[in-house]
Structures are given as C-alpha cells and as structure tokens.
Design an enzyme around this catalytic site. Structure first.
Site, PDB file in Angstrom:
ATOM      1  N   ARG A   1     -16.235 -43.165 -45.708  1.00 33.16           N
ATOM      2  CA  ARG A   1     -15.297 -44.242 -45.414  1.00 33.16           C
ATOM      3  C   ARG A   1     -15.942 -45.229 -44.450  1.00 33.16           C
ATOM      4  O   ARG A   1     -16.988 -44.961 -43.863  1.00 33.16           O
ATOM      5  CB  ARG A   1     -13.992 -43.709 -44.832  1.00 33.16           C
ATOM      6  CG  ARG A   1     -14.121 -42.996 -43.506  1.00 33.16           C
ATOM      7  CD  ARG A   1     -12.757 -42.561 -42.993  1.00 33.16           C
ATOM      8  NE  ARG A   1     -12.854 -41.833 -41.750  1.00 33.16           N
ATOM      9  CZ  ARG A   1     -11.803 -41.428 -41.033  1.00 33.16           C
ATOM     10  NH1 ARG A   1     -10.579 -41.696 -41.461  1.00 33.16           N
ATOM     11  NH2 ARG A   1     -11.970 -40.769 -39.914  1.00 33.16           N
TER      12      ARG A   1
ATOM     13  N   VAL B   1     -21.584 -32.580 -37.898  1.00 31.53           N
ATOM     14  CA  VAL B   1     -22.792 -33.108 -37.257  1.00 31.53           C
ATOM     15  C   VAL B   1     -23.053 -32.532 -35.868  1.00 31.53           C
ATOM     16  O   VAL B   1     -24.108 -32.772 -35.287  1.00 31.53           O
ATOM     17  CB  VAL B   1     -22.779 -34.654 -37.174  1.00 31.53           C
ATOM     18  CG1 VAL B   1     -22.767 -35.265 -38.564  1.00 31.53           C
ATOM     19  CG2 VAL B   1     -21.624 -35.158 -36.327  1.00 31.53           C
TER      20      VAL B   1
ATOM     21  N   ASN C   1     -24.678 -42.011 -39.233  1.00 28.57           N
ATOM     22  CA  ASN C   1     -23.568 -42.942 -39.042  1.00 28.57           C
ATOM     23  C   ASN C   1     -22.321 -42.286 -38.459  1.00 28.57           C
ATOM     24  O   ASN C   1     -21.454 -42.975 -37.941  1.00 28.57           O
ATOM     25  CB  ASN C   1     -23.228 -43.586 -40.394  1.00 28.57           C
ATOM     26  CG  ASN C   1     -21.958 -44.405 -40.345  1.00 28.57           C
ATOM     27  OD1 ASN C   1     -21.905 -45.454 -39.714  1.00 28.57           O
ATOM     28  ND2 ASN C   1     -20.906 -43.918 -41.006  1.00 28.57           N
TER      29      ASN C   1
ATOM     30  N   TYR D   1     -17.470 -44.562 -25.492  1.00 31.03           N
ATOM     31  CA  TYR D   1     -18.070 -45.097 -26.712  1.00 31.03           C
ATOM     32  C   TYR D   1     -19.285 -45.962 -26.376  1.00 31.03           C
ATOM     33  O   TYR D   1     -20.355 -45.808 -26.974  1.00 31.03           O
ATOM     34  CB  TYR D   1     -17.036 -45.912 -27.486  1.00 31.03           C
ATOM     35  CG  TYR D   1     -17.490 -46.347 -28.856  1.00 31.03           C
ATOM     36  CD1 TYR D   1     -17.528 -45.445 -29.909  1.00 31.03           C
ATOM     37  CD2 TYR D   1     -17.883 -47.660 -29.095  1.00 31.03           C
ATOM     38  CE1 TYR D   1     -17.942 -45.833 -31.177  1.00 31.03           C
ATOM     39  CE2 TYR D   1     -18.307 -48.059 -30.354  1.00 31.03           C
ATOM     40  CZ  TYR D   1     -18.334 -47.148 -31.392  1.00 31.03           C
ATOM     41  OH  TYR D   1     -18.748 -47.540 -32.639  1.00 31.03           O
TER      42      TYR D   1
ATOM     43  N   ALA E   1     -21.166 -45.884 -23.725  1.00 33.51           N
ATOM     44  CA  ALA E   1     -22.237 -45.071 -23.162  1.00 33.51           C
ATOM     45  C   ALA E   1     -22.990 -44.307 -24.245  1.00 33.51           C
ATOM     46  O   ALA E   1     -24.232 -44.238 -24.229  1.00 33.51           O
ATOM     47  CB  ALA E   1     -21.663 -44.095 -22.133  1.00 33.51           C
TER      48      ALA E   1
ATOM     49  N   LYS F   1     -23.236 -45.060 -27.458  1.00 33.88           N
ATOM     50  CA  LYS F   1     -23.977 -45.971 -28.328  1.00 33.88           C
ATOM     51  C   LYS F   1     -25.214 -46.523 -27.615  1.00 33.88           C
ATOM     52  O   LYS F   1     -26.263 -46.716 -28.241  1.00 33.88           O
ATOM     53  CB  LYS F   1     -23.071 -47.107 -28.801  1.00 33.88           C
ATOM     54  CG  LYS F   1     -21.976 -46.653 -29.764  1.00 33.88           C
ATOM     55  CD  LYS F   1     -22.555 -46.020 -31.028  1.00 33.88           C
ATOM     56  CE  LYS F   1     -21.489 -45.665 -32.035  1.00 33.88           C
ATOM     57  NZ  LYS F   1     -22.059 -45.112 -33.299  1.00 33.88           N
TER      58      LYS F   1
ATOM     59  N   ILE G   1     -16.296 -55.754 -37.301  1.00 26.06           N
ATOM     60  CA  ILE G   1     -16.277 -55.834 -38.762  1.00 26.06           C
ATOM     61  C   ILE G   1     -14.837 -55.836 -39.271  1.00 26.06           C
ATOM     62  O   ILE G   1     -13.936 -55.275 -38.643  1.00 26.06           O
ATOM     63  CB  ILE G   1     -17.061 -54.651 -39.369  1.00 26.06           C
ATOM     64  CG1 ILE G   1     -18.461 -54.582 -38.755  1.00 26.06           C
ATOM     65  CG2 ILE G   1     -17.152 -54.772 -40.885  1.00 26.06           C
ATOM     66  CD1 ILE G   1     -19.300 -55.836 -38.922  1.00 26.06           C
TER      67      ILE G   1
END
Length: 245
Positions: free
Chosen positions: A15, A60, A86, A150, A152, A154, A183
């Site tokens: 998705r 993951v 991803n 988030y 940190a 990334k 997006i």
C-alpha cells in the site's frame, strides 16, 4: 522496460508508496516481491501480473523473517537485484507526551527494520551486485513539531544509508536513499482536503501542489536502473521544492 529481467523485494510493498513503487517496477518489466504484514488489496496487482508479482508476509523487526523473505524471492525468481526498504510507521506526539511504546515502535520498525533488511539483503546481492534503496522522508532534515520520533528515525536512516554505501561498495552493492516530500495520499491527501490547514501549508510547496506517488515511484526506478550506476550514498529528495517553517 527499464527493469526487465530484474527482481525487486519491497518491504511495506502492499500500500501507499510501497505499492506505487511495486506497480511501477512491474510496469518496467521487473519481477516484484511485495512484502508486508498484510496484503491489503494487493491481490489486484497479483491478478494483473500473475507471473511476475508475489506477496510474502514479513516482519521487518525480525532478522529471521527477512532472511526467509530473501530466500523465498531467490527460490521463486532465481535471484534478487534490488531491495527497497520502505516499511515504516509514524506515531504523532510531542516529546513530553510521546509514549515509550510509540517511540520504540518507530525505532524498531523504521530504523532497526532498515538495518535488518540491509543485513538480510547483503548475502544475496553481493553474488552479482545490486541495489538497496532506503526510503526516508523530507522530515529527516526538517523540523516537524509533534513528530520527534518519526523525524529522528528518518534522519538516522539517511546516515545509515551513507555509511552502508561506503561499506558495501566493495561488494558491488549500491545503497541510496529516497526522501519523498508530502504526497497526495494518506496524511498528505488529508492535508489538502482540509481547506483551513491546506491554506496554511500551501505556500510551503514551491510547485503549489502535493507530490504524486507515481513521481516518487519514477525516482525509485531511476535508482534501480543502469542510469544510476555511479550514484552511491545519495539521498534523492522528491519534494517539488519544499520549504518548511
């Protein structure tokens, strides 16, 4: 058919941006293993590409699950040429309110998940050379209030990408990052449908619009094909010119 004959494994591939990348890779001739906890509505893609698309369940945060994923991809398609890390989660919360559980979930999924995906990919990719593409975010380099965890994780992914690129180059593996801006799906779409919020944010987009998932997918194709054979340790931002307060 820029990716004809290649096989890609995409985590979080059923998705959002992961699915968009999977669909574009398939359209460019690749075999694709879309891996995630849930298939969501990926059956539509499987029906369209029955010989070249597969769904596999993966966790993951588990090294063994990722090793099994790579082994399954090789068993079915013969090899793996491209791995797109991803899978990720976002949990909102200012620093003083962010729960320890939410913090650990983001670190475990986003950062540790990328690390473990890389480790699982190396023994497969080094046999013939290959590509690893780690999906980051524009928020890796811009302050977003309420998104400490988030941002940190990334940011850490981007430095992990650069170090991995240097270490894995002798093995014939190129490692690059892909950093989308805002997006037009998920949270991005919600942003645009809220007129008051959109007016506050609209001026931050140099092109005056949100990005499209297919535009990010096109960049992912570039990083997977021969045209990027001398691109290594780079984080490609796809944000249309994004300002941030």
């Amino acid at each position: 058919m820029l990716l004809a004959g290649r096989t890609a494994v995409i985590t979080g591939g059923t998705r959002g941006l992961g699915r968009a990348i999977a669909e574009r890779y398939l359209a460019e001739g690749a075999n694709v293993v879309a891996a995630a906890r849930n298939p969501h509505d990926f059956k539509e893609v499987l029906d369209e590409y029955p010989d070249r698309a597969r769904f596999e369940t993966v966790e993951v945060t588990s090294a063994e699950s990722l090793r099994q994923l790579m082994a399954t991809a090789c068993r079915h398609f013969g090899t793996v040429d491209v791995v797109v890390a991803n899978a990720g989660v976002s949990r909102d919360g200012r620093v003083h309110r962010l729960s320890e559980g939410d913090w650990h979930e983001m670190v475990d999924t986003n950062l540790t998940g990328t690390f473990l995906t890389t480790q699982a990919a190396v023994p497969v990719l080094e046999k013939q050379g290959g590509r690893i593409i780690n999906v980051s975010s524009s928020m890796a380099t811009r302050v977003a209030v309420g998104a400490a965890g988030y941002c940190a994780t990334k940011a850490a992914i981007e430095m992990f990408t650069k170090v991995s690129a240097m270490e894995l180059a002798p093995k014939g593996i190129l490692v690059n990052g892909l950093a989308p801006g805002v997006i037009d799906e998920g949270m991005g779409r919600d942003l645009q449908t809220n007129k008051k919020v959109w007016e506050a944010y609209r001026t931050r987009f140099a092109l005056g619009r949100l990005g499209r998932s297919e535009e990010v997918a096109a960049a992912a194709v570039f990083l997977a094909q021969d045209a990027s054979s001398y691109v290594n340790g780079h984080v490609l931002e796809v944000n249309g010119g994004l300002l941030w307060a």
